[in-house]
Design a protein around this motif. Structure first.
Motif, PDB file in Angstrom:
ATOM      1  N   ALA A  25      -1.967  -6.356 -15.968  1.00  0.00           N
ATOM      2  CA  ALA A  25      -1.255  -6.757 -17.193  1.00  0.00           C
ATOM      3  C   ALA A  25      -0.983  -5.534 -18.066  1.00  0.00           C
ATOM      4  N   GLU A  26      -1.954  -4.637 -18.145  1.00  0.00           N
ATOM      5  CA  GLU A  26      -1.781  -3.441 -18.959  1.00  0.00           C
ATOM      6  C   GLU A  26      -0.720  -2.520 -18.352  1.00  0.00           C
ATOM      7  N   ALA A  27      -0.696  -2.422 -17.032  1.00  0.00           N
ATOM      8  CA  ALA A  27       0.319  -1.592 -16.365  1.00  0.00           C
ATOM      9  C   ALA A  27       1.713  -2.164 -16.602  1.00  0.00           C
ATOM     10  N   ARG A  28       1.839  -3.478 -16.475  1.00  0.00           N
ATOM     11  CA  ARG A  28       3.162  -4.084 -16.696  1.00  0.00           C
ATOM     12  C   ARG A  28       3.582  -3.969 -18.154  1.00  0.00           C
ATOM     13  N   ARG A  29       2.629  -4.118 -19.074  1.00  0.00           N
ATOM     14  CA  ARG A  29       2.962  -3.969 -20.493  1.00  0.00           C
ATOM     15  C   ARG A  29       3.531  -2.590 -20.778  1.00  0.00           C
ATOM     16  N   LEU A  30       2.890  -1.549 -20.255  1.00  0.00           N
ATOM     17  CA  LEU A  30       3.320  -0.183 -20.583  1.00  0.00           C
ATOM     18  C   LEU A  30       4.565   0.229 -19.799  1.00  0.00           C
ATOM     19  N   TRP A  31       4.712  -0.319 -18.623  1.00  0.00           N
ATOM     20  CA  TRP A  31       5.957  -0.093 -17.860  1.00  0.00           C
ATOM     21  C   TRP A  31       7.115  -0.639 -18.693  1.00  0.00           C
ATOM     22  N   ARG A  32       6.945  -1.873 -19.188  1.00  0.00           N
ATOM     23  CA  ARG A  32       7.996  -2.480 -19.987  1.00  0.00           C
ATOM     24  C   ARG A  32       8.161  -1.778 -21.330  1.00  0.00           C
ATOM     25  N   TYR A  33       7.040  -1.382 -21.941  1.00  0.00           N
ATOM     26  CA  TYR A  33       7.113  -0.619 -23.194  1.00  0.00           C
ATOM     27  C   TYR A  33       7.975   0.620 -22.986  1.00  0.00           C
ATOM     28  N   SER A  34       7.757   1.296 -21.877  1.00  0.00           N
ATOM     29  CA  SER A  34       8.518   2.504 -21.572  1.00  0.00           C
ATOM     30  C   SER A  34      10.015   2.201 -21.544  1.00  0.00           C
ATOM     31  N   GLU A  35      10.411   1.215 -20.787  1.00  0.00           N
ATOM     32  CA  GLU A  35      11.843   0.921 -20.679  1.00  0.00           C
ATOM     33  C   GLU A  35      12.432   0.478 -22.008  1.00  0.00           C
TER      34      GLU A  35
ATOM     35  N   LEU B 105       3.102   1.824 -12.070  1.00  0.00           N
ATOM     36  CA  LEU B 105       4.522   1.871 -12.428  1.00  0.00           C
ATOM     37  C   LEU B 105       4.730   2.314 -13.870  1.00  0.00           C
ATOM     38  N   ALA B 106       3.724   2.139 -14.726  1.00  0.00           N
ATOM     39  CA  ALA B 106       3.840   2.622 -16.107  1.00  0.00           C
ATOM     40  C   ALA B 106       3.981   4.142 -16.116  1.00  0.00           C
ATOM     41  N   ASP B 107       3.143   4.839 -15.326  1.00  0.00           N
ATOM     42  CA  ASP B 107       3.260   6.300 -15.238  1.00  0.00           C
ATOM     43  C   ASP B 107       4.624   6.706 -14.688  1.00  0.00           C
ATOM     44  N   LEU B 108       5.050   6.018 -13.630  1.00  0.00           N
ATOM     45  CA  LEU B 108       6.311   6.416 -12.997  1.00  0.00           C
ATOM     46  C   LEU B 108       7.485   6.216 -13.957  1.00  0.00           C
ATOM     47  N   SER B 109       7.477   5.108 -14.692  1.00  0.00           N
ATOM     48  CA  SER B 109       8.575   4.845 -15.612  1.00  0.00           C
ATOM     49  C   SER B 109       8.602   5.873 -16.750  1.00  0.00           C
ATOM     50  N   ILE B 110       7.438   6.145 -17.329  1.00  0.00           N
ATOM     51  CA  ILE B 110       7.381   7.101 -18.444  1.00  0.00           C
ATOM     52  C   ILE B 110       7.781   8.502 -17.968  1.00  0.00           C
ATOM     53  N   ALA B 111       7.251   8.907 -16.814  1.00  0.00           N
ATOM     54  CA  ALA B 111       7.596  10.228 -16.279  1.00  0.00           C
ATOM     55  C   ALA B 111       9.077  10.306 -15.919  1.00  0.00           C
ATOM     56  N   ALA B 112       9.634   9.219 -15.407  1.00  0.00           N
ATOM     57  CA  ALA B 112      11.053   9.201 -15.041  1.00  0.00           C
ATOM     58  C   ALA B 112      11.924   9.427 -16.276  1.00  0.00           C
TER      59      ALA B 112
ATOM     60  N   THR C  73       0.829  -1.208   0.000  1.00  0.00           N
ATOM     61  CA  THR C  73       0.000   0.000   0.000  1.00  0.00           C
ATOM     62  C   THR C  73       0.863   1.256   0.000  1.00  0.00           C
ATOM     63  N   PRO C  74       0.584   2.249  -0.842  1.00  0.00           N
ATOM     64  CA  PRO C  74      -0.408   2.199  -1.923  1.00  0.00           C
ATOM     65  C   PRO C  74       0.067   1.316  -3.090  1.00  0.00           C
ATOM     66  N   ARG C  75      -0.897   0.684  -3.743  1.00  0.00           N
ATOM     67  CA  ARG C  75      -0.599  -0.155  -4.901  1.00  0.00           C
ATOM     68  C   ARG C  75      -0.045   0.660  -6.061  1.00  0.00           C
ATOM     69  N   LEU C  76       0.967   0.101  -6.722  1.00  0.00           N
ATOM     70  CA  LEU C  76       1.446   0.704  -7.975  1.00  0.00           C
ATOM     71  C   LEU C  76       1.191  -0.239  -9.154  1.00  0.00           C
ATOM     72  N   LEU C  77       0.602  -1.378  -8.846  1.00  0.00           N
ATOM     73  CA  LEU C  77       0.066  -2.289  -9.873  1.00  0.00           C
ATOM     74  C   LEU C  77      -1.358  -2.600  -9.433  1.00  0.00           C
ATOM     75  N   PRO C  78      -2.336  -2.417 -10.317  1.00  0.00           N
ATOM     76  CA  PRO C  78      -3.745  -2.573  -9.918  1.00  0.00           C
ATOM     77  C   PRO C  78      -4.055  -3.990  -9.437  1.00  0.00           C
ATOM     78  N   PHE C  79      -5.134  -4.123  -8.692  1.00  0.00           N
ATOM     79  CA  PHE C  79      -5.566  -5.410  -8.162  1.00  0.00           C
ATOM     80  C   PHE C  79      -6.137  -6.303  -9.264  1.00  0.00           C
ATOM     81  N   VAL C  80      -6.914  -5.708 -10.160  1.00  0.00           N
ATOM     82  CA  VAL C  80      -7.593  -6.464 -11.232  1.00  0.00           C
ATOM     83  C   VAL C  80      -6.566  -6.942 -12.273  1.00  0.00           C
TER      84      VAL C  80
END
Lengths: 224, 224
Positions: B92-102, B163-170, B80-87
């Motif tokens: 899966a979408e958050a991890r995809r875009l986090w990885r897309y970013s990197e 984490l997708a937002d954090l990675s892209i913003a970083a 808590t707070p979650r940086l990957l959604p519960f659903v």
């Protein structure tokens, strides 16, 4: 029901197939050429490319794109057998080396593997000898590093089979399809690969045949 | 007690700092030059490079290398707070875009960012104009794609910060330090970045100063 959009020789798709095999999941495979990704995938998520997995057997349908999203999802949805260790330190080491594999073999994919695909699958042109040399050099350097791990550990990240092993074996198997892996240079890595290659999850990969190509003679031999 | 070996402008280390900030974790920072990684890190795990995080406050000491191992560990250790959604689908979408970013910003790091670091931090040489052009071109193409997401979604992967937002913003923040982000080209992405930049987790990044360099004038402005 799980369906995977993949290309048989793609090391990333192979990683997912091995993970599914270890978890004894039946899978419906849909072949996608890497140089012609269908609109169908992009409609699932903006910019999506294979490997893409859709699981309609879950409570709610889940579509996951890329190894990171797919394999972490599989680990959460089908926790047994584990492909990431329970102990936090060992989990971190498995994820580090899984990622190391994808990052450090990306160079080899972009040079050696791409040239072989152009040469033997697309029959597009003679391979670029500079790209081949760069790829072979990168591959040897990664193999030397991994041989050091194989020398001191049963599996890449420690005592148990993890996604790090599956990812590394998936990449090497793709290069091995074209006969490009200098196994004799790294005896401990070869012994490790021989163990991974003997697992039931590996059998479908060893039966792969792409278009008019023939895999290297030793490709499917368990005693190579 | 958590300690992070990092270099302030490194987008990957910035991702980890943002994740730690969102989870309100105190952190002891150790600066490591990307072109001179210390032996200390390699002794933690073979071939390890920054970012590396060591957590001595856990039941057993955990050292994690790289964004994937560090951030997934943080998500498990501090849910808590979650940086990957519960659903599952949103995860899966958050991890995809986090990885897309990197993956997709790796090109920009290797060209535009590396040239700026050589130019302004290392004062090594004039930037290579070809590499700058390649980098700017790649950056614009990624920004166009991300602007499309920002147009239709509150956060990159959907309804919540991940984490997708954090990675892209970083990544964007590192290029923005040197004034290289053409914000006006992508108004929806700019509005999204403005919201992320206003978060308390971002403050330490906006206060970064490296060596004799001065960040671009608007770098720390919340109203840029």
């Amino acid at each position: 029901m799980k369906r995977l959009w993949h290309w048989p020789i793609d090391p990333l798709a192979r990683t997912v197939r091995l993970a599914l095999g270890e978890k004894r999941c039946a899978i419906d495979l849909v072949s996608v050429l890497p140089w012609a990704q269908p609109e169908e995938l992009a409609s699932m998520a903006p910019g999506a490319r294979a490997p893409v997995m859709v699981d309609t057997g879950a409570e709610e349908k889940v579509s996951a794109v890329g190894t990171h999203a797919i394999c972490e999802y599989l680990e959460e949805a089908i926790p047994t057998p584990r492909l990431l260790p329970f102990v936090a330190q060992e989990r971190a080491e498995a994820r580090r080396l899984w990622r190391y594999s994808e990052d450090s073999f990306a160079d080899v994919n972009a040079t050696l593997l791409t040239e072989r695909v152009n040469q033997w699958v697309r029959r597009a042109r003679e391979p670029d000898s500079g790209a081949l040399r760069t790829g072979v050099h990168a591959l040897k350097s990664r193999m030397t590093f991994l041989n050091g791990l194989a020398e001191s550990r049963t599996y890449m990240a420690g005592r148990m089979l993890t996604l790090a092993d599956l990812s590394i074996a998936a990449h090497l198997s793709a290069y091995d399809y074209f006969g490009d892996v200098p196994w004799d240079m790294t005896p401990d890595l070869k012994a490790w690969y021989s163990r991974i290659k003997s697992r039931p999850s590996f059998r479908p990969l060893l039966a792969d045949k792409v278009d008019g190509t023939r895999p290297a003679r030793h490709y499917a031999d368990l005693d190579f």
